[in-house]
Design a protein around this motif. Structure first.
Motif, PDB file in Angstrom:
ATOM      1  N   LEU A 143      45.595  33.375  19.317  1.00 18.21           N
ATOM      2  CA  LEU A 143      45.199  32.253  20.168  1.00 18.21           C
ATOM      3  C   LEU A 143      43.879  32.543  20.870  1.00 18.21           C
ATOM      4  O   LEU A 143      43.013  31.671  20.979  1.00 18.21           O
ATOM      5  N   TRP A 144      43.694  33.782  21.334  1.00 14.63           N
ATOM      6  CA  TRP A 144      42.459  34.134  22.025  1.00 14.63           C
ATOM      7  C   TRP A 144      41.262  34.098  21.060  1.00 14.63           C
ATOM      8  O   TRP A 144      40.155  33.720  21.455  1.00 14.63           O
ATOM      9  N   ILE A 145      41.504  34.496  19.830  1.00 17.04           N
ATOM     10  CA  ILE A 145      40.423  34.435  18.840  1.00 17.04           C
ATOM     11  C   ILE A 145      40.024  32.987  18.582  1.00 17.04           C
ATOM     12  O   ILE A 145      38.828  32.668  18.486  1.00 17.04           O
ATOM     13  N   ARG A 146      41.001  32.104  18.504  1.00 12.35           N
ATOM     14  CA  ARG A 146      40.695  30.691  18.252  1.00 12.35           C
ATOM     15  C   ARG A 146      39.947  30.072  19.431  1.00 12.35           C
ATOM     16  O   ARG A 146      39.042  29.250  19.248  1.00 12.35           O
ATOM     17  N   LEU A 147      40.334  30.464  20.667  1.00 10.17           N
ATOM     18  CA  LEU A 147      39.599  29.978  21.841  1.00 10.17           C
ATOM     19  C   LEU A 147      38.166  30.495  21.829  1.00 10.17           C
ATOM     20  O   LEU A 147      37.239  29.783  22.242  1.00 10.17           O
ATOM     21  N   LEU A 152      32.206  29.656  20.972  1.00  5.65           N
ATOM     22  CA  LEU A 152      30.990  29.903  20.195  1.00  5.65           C
ATOM     23  C   LEU A 152      30.415  28.610  19.624  1.00  5.65           C
ATOM     24  O   LEU A 152      29.201  28.444  19.534  1.00  5.65           O
ATOM     25  N   VAL A 153      31.291  27.705  19.217  1.00  7.57           N
ATOM     26  CA  VAL A 153      30.817  26.429  18.673  1.00  7.57           C
ATOM     27  C   VAL A 153      30.107  25.620  19.737  1.00  7.57           C
ATOM     28  O   VAL A 153      29.049  25.028  19.501  1.00  7.57           O
ATOM     29  N   VAL A 154      30.682  25.614  20.972  1.00  6.04           N
ATOM     30  CA  VAL A 154      30.101  24.815  22.053  1.00  6.04           C
ATOM     31  C   VAL A 154      28.856  25.494  22.631  1.00  6.04           C
ATOM     32  O   VAL A 154      27.783  24.900  22.725  1.00  6.04           O
ATOM     33  N   ALA A 155      28.991  26.789  22.983  1.00  3.20           N
ATOM     34  CA  ALA A 155      27.882  27.492  23.636  1.00  3.20           C
ATOM     35  C   ALA A 155      26.801  27.905  22.648  1.00  3.20           C
ATOM     36  O   ALA A 155      25.630  28.010  23.005  1.00  3.20           O
ATOM     37  N   GLY A 156      27.183  28.177  21.400  1.00  2.00           N
ATOM     38  CA  GLY A 156      26.214  28.643  20.407  1.00  2.00           C
ATOM     39  C   GLY A 156      25.623  27.547  19.560  1.00  2.00           C
ATOM     40  O   GLY A 156      25.033  27.821  18.513  1.00  2.00           O
ATOM     41  N   VAL A 157      25.782  26.298  19.962  1.00  2.00           N
ATOM     42  CA  VAL A 157      25.213  25.143  19.252  1.00  2.00           C
ATOM     43  C   VAL A 157      25.624  25.182  17.769  1.00  2.00           C
ATOM     44  O   VAL A 157      24.795  25.085  16.864  1.00  2.00           O
ATOM     45  N   GLY A 158      26.895  25.391  17.550  1.00  2.00           N
ATOM     46  CA  GLY A 158      27.412  25.342  16.182  1.00  2.00           C
ATOM     47  C   GLY A 158      27.321  26.637  15.414  1.00  2.00           C
ATOM     48  O   GLY A 158      27.734  26.695  14.251  1.00  2.00           O
ATOM     49  N   LEU A 162      29.105  28.610  11.414  1.00  2.00           N
ATOM     50  CA  LEU A 162      28.480  29.397  10.344  1.00  2.00           C
ATOM     51  C   LEU A 162      29.124  30.774  10.228  1.00  2.00           C
ATOM     52  O   LEU A 162      29.397  31.255   9.114  1.00  2.00           O
ATOM     53  N   ILE A 163      29.390  31.431  11.376  1.00  2.00           N
ATOM     54  CA  ILE A 163      30.027  32.756  11.351  1.00  2.00           C
ATOM     55  C   ILE A 163      31.419  32.655  10.752  1.00  2.00           C
ATOM     56  O   ILE A 163      31.829  33.508   9.945  1.00  2.00           O
ATOM     57  N   TYR A 164      32.155  31.618  11.116  1.00  2.00           N
ATOM     58  CA  TYR A 164      33.516  31.453  10.579  1.00  2.00           C
ATOM     59  C   TYR A 164      33.486  31.263   9.069  1.00  2.00           C
ATOM     60  O   TYR A 164      34.289  31.864   8.332  1.00  2.00           O
ATOM     61  N   ILE A 165      32.549  30.441   8.593  1.00  2.00           N
ATOM     62  CA  ILE A 165      32.448  30.197   7.149  1.00  2.00           C
ATOM     63  C   ILE A 165      32.103  31.477   6.407  1.00  2.00           C
ATOM     64  O   ILE A 165      32.662  31.766   5.341  1.00  2.00           O
ATOM     65  N   LEU A 166      31.184  32.274   6.969  1.00  2.00           N
ATOM     66  CA  LEU A 166      30.829  33.546   6.328  1.00  2.00           C
ATOM     67  C   LEU A 166      32.033  34.478   6.247  1.00  2.00           C
ATOM     68  O   LEU A 166      32.274  35.117   5.205  1.00  2.00           O
ATOM     69  N   LEU A 167      32.807  34.583   7.347  1.00  2.00           N
ATOM     70  CA  LEU A 167      34.007  35.434   7.319  1.00  2.00           C
ATOM     71  C   LEU A 167      35.040  34.884   6.343  1.00  2.00           C
ATOM     72  O   LEU A 167      35.731  35.647   5.658  1.00  2.00           O
ATOM     73  N   TRP A 168      35.135  33.567   6.275  1.00  2.00           N
ATOM     74  CA  TRP A 168      36.074  32.932   5.346  1.00  2.00           C
ATOM     75  C   TRP A 168      35.729  33.312   3.901  1.00  2.00           C
ATOM     76  O   TRP A 168      36.596  33.566   3.062  1.00  2.00           O
TER      77      TRP A 168
END
Length: 588
Positions: A143-147, A152-158, A162-168
């Protein structure tokens, strides 16, 4: 001498010693007997065999290595003895704990040493299982990872997307029982594999009992897969296609480079073994003294070995289960590469130091008799082109049976002498590893001139011994003649005159030949350039305040004086019309 056997374990092939094979077979048979009546027996056995195959793959160095008794015993120690798990622990829940056996102790020690591996968790996922996998790896709730992703999406302007897709894409999914245990940091042994498989069967049983078949039927009718699963499959296909394309590019580039290096090795590298015009050209540029074939061989290894590994990488991308070349071959290639790079570095430094210093040798000679008439100056070419290899500015010639280096780096300058005598100063320069050696190389340059019937002949080339190699040999000639002497540089000198020939016309060295010049105190004075001067004056653009036009229509003159008054005169078939200032036109 021991017999070896080929076995297929978990889809992988191994060479195993006969005694080790018997021990492994008995071990697997004991495991099968211990799970005779167990639910999911086949799945448990398959996972155990896959784990044993994985352990064997980690321990053998290459495909030819034989699995021996030591490897089998080490694997059994890690996996545990099957009799340790035959007893139902629930029967002895009220009894005190007994001391663990040696195998259990080994298992406990292995469990302490087991490190977690990063996988995507398919059993607890919303999109790709990345958050759950990171949670297992870091030891925190998913849950903490998802938060954190949301932040990161909000503060890092999306950027979090990109990081999630790369890890995926890059992190593999824990699809097997062994991978799921490694993901949680649990030792992959018989006990844990059995436990994990049984938990899976129990979970499936509960879902089957509690499922809402009507709702499930509607869901199956509406969609067989979730949107994110479909998106993941599409991305996987695209990544695989892109990877295959990259693999093809790597193979083509690496293969082309290696083939080119092979050709270079057997052409340039043959210098010293095969003699030809082009081999002499390479030899004369090599001032380090290192054989050219050594340089070619080191270049082949230094450049070819990295491209060879790129070639293997491309093959590995295209071909699944590509066999490794083995650690021994890798270490040998690494050693050859290091030796070649160090060797090329040393040879490059040696080649550079051979041209580190520049020195010169100068000789001054007086003309044999006074100049009484116009002195004609000609450039003299080499006698026979048949004796030259390339017929270029940089060449090799055969002179009196000896091989010579032929160069055309010649510059000729004119200056006034301080007396009534003519002199020729020949300044020779060359490069080498020291001033002394450079001065010796400069002195060995062969260059001379001749004076016949008031014509001075300067060779447009220089010669030096072939053994001296190419060391930027140059010759600069300074002709000092008395003031008032008339000279005629012939057109053959057009590309040989230097840049220090001052003249009253401002001509470049290229334009000086073909005219008669009189030597002045500081510069040359042209004797046949008046017509050119007049022509140049006629070509100059008139002042913007003056206009004179003469053509078939007549003469038109328009002049403005310094006070701004105009004077206009026009002569044509109608007569002469004159206008001055603000007066009216006057017709004559």
């Amino acid at each position: 001498m021991n017999k070896t056997t080929n076995i297929n374990l978990g889809g992988l092939f191994f060479h195993i010693d006969e005694d080790a094979y018997i021990k492994l077979r008995d071990y697997l048979d004991a495991i099968k007997r211990s799970f005779t009546d167990s639910q999911g027996r086949d799945e448990i056995i398959a996972d155990i065999e896959a784990r044993i195959a994985e352990l064997f793959s980690e321990k053998i160095q290459n495909e030819r290595q034989v699995v021996g008794m030591a490897e089998v015993e080490e694997v059994i120690t890690i996996m545990g003895q099957p009799e340790d798990y035959l007893v139902d622990d629930e029967i002895f829940e009220d009894q005190p704990n007994q001391e663990p056996s040696s195998s259990s102790s080994s298992t406990s020690q292995n469990q302490k040493r087991t490190s977690k591996k990063l996988f995507r968790d398919p059993d607890d996922k919303y999109i790709g299982g990345v958050s759950s996998g990171l949670g297992h790896y870091l030891g925190v709730d998913a849950l903490w990872i998802r938060l954190l992703w949301i932040f990161l999406v909000v503060a890092g302007v999306g950027s979090g997307i990109l990081i999630y897709i790369l890890l995926w894409i890059l992190v593999p999914e824990a699809s097997t029982t062994s991978q799921k245990l490694a993901m949680k940091g649990e030792p992959v042994n018989i006990s844990n594999i059995e436990k994990k498989v049984r938990e899976g069967f129990d979970e499936v049983s509960e879902k089957v009992k509690n499922v809402d078949y009507k709702k499930m039927g509607n869901k199956v009718k509406s969609s067989s897969r979730t949107f994110f699963d479909f998106l993941g499959d599409v991305m996987t296909v695209l990544v695989n296609v892109f990877a295959k394309f990259i693999g093809i590019i790597l193979i083509i580039c690496a293969a082309t480079t290696i083939i080119g290096l092979f050709i270079g090795l057997f052409t340039v590298g043959s210098v010293g073994f095969i003699e030809g015009p082009w081999t002499h050209y390479i030899e004369v540029l090599n001032t380090s003294g290192v054989p050219v074939w050594v340089v070619s061989l080191f270049t082949f290894f230094a450049v070819g070995i990295p491209f060879f590994f790129l070639f293997l990488l491309g093959l590995k991308i295209l071909v699944n289960n590509l066999k490794s070349i083995g650690s021994t071959a890798k270490y040998v290639l690494l050693a050859l590469w290091l030796i070649s790079v160090i060797g090329l570095t040393v040879m490059g430094i040696k080649q550079a130091t051979e041209k580190a210093f520049t020195a010169s040798s100068t000789e001054t000679r007086q003309l044999s008799y006074p100049i009484s008439d116009t002195l004609r100056i000609e450039a003299e070419s080499y006698g026979s082109w048949d004796d030259r290899y390339y017929n270029e500015r940089f060449d090799i010639v055969v002179n009196n049976g000896n091989k010579k280096l032929y160069l055309e780096d010649i510059k000729i300058n004119f200056t006034a002498s301080e007396d009534s005598l003519g002199r020729v100063k020949i300044h020779k320069s060359a490069e080498s590893s020291s001033y002394e050696k450079a001065r010796e190389k400069a002195a060995e340059i062969e260059y001379d001139f001749s004076l016949k019937n008031n014509t001075l002949y300067f060779p447009d080339y220089l010669l030096t011994n072939y053994a001296n190699k190419y060391r930027e040999q140059e010759v600069e000639v300074t002709l000092s003649i008395p003031e008032g002497t008339v000279i005629y540089p012939a057109p053959s000198l057009r590309r040989k005159l230097g840049y220090r020939n001052a003249n009253n016309m401002g001509y470049s060295s290229y334009d000086l030949p073909g005219h008669y010049w009189k030597m002045g105190k500081e510069e040359l004075h042209c004797l046949d350039c008046e017509e050119q001067e007049i022509l140049d004056e006629e070509k100059t653009t008139p002042d913007k305040d003056e206009r004179i036009r003469i053509d078939s229509n007549g003469i038109d003159i328009d002049i403005k004086d310094e006070n701004g008054d105009n004077f206009e005169m026009k002569i044509d078939k109608g007569g002469i019309r004159i206008k001055a200032g603000n007066k009216k036109d006057t017709v004559v």
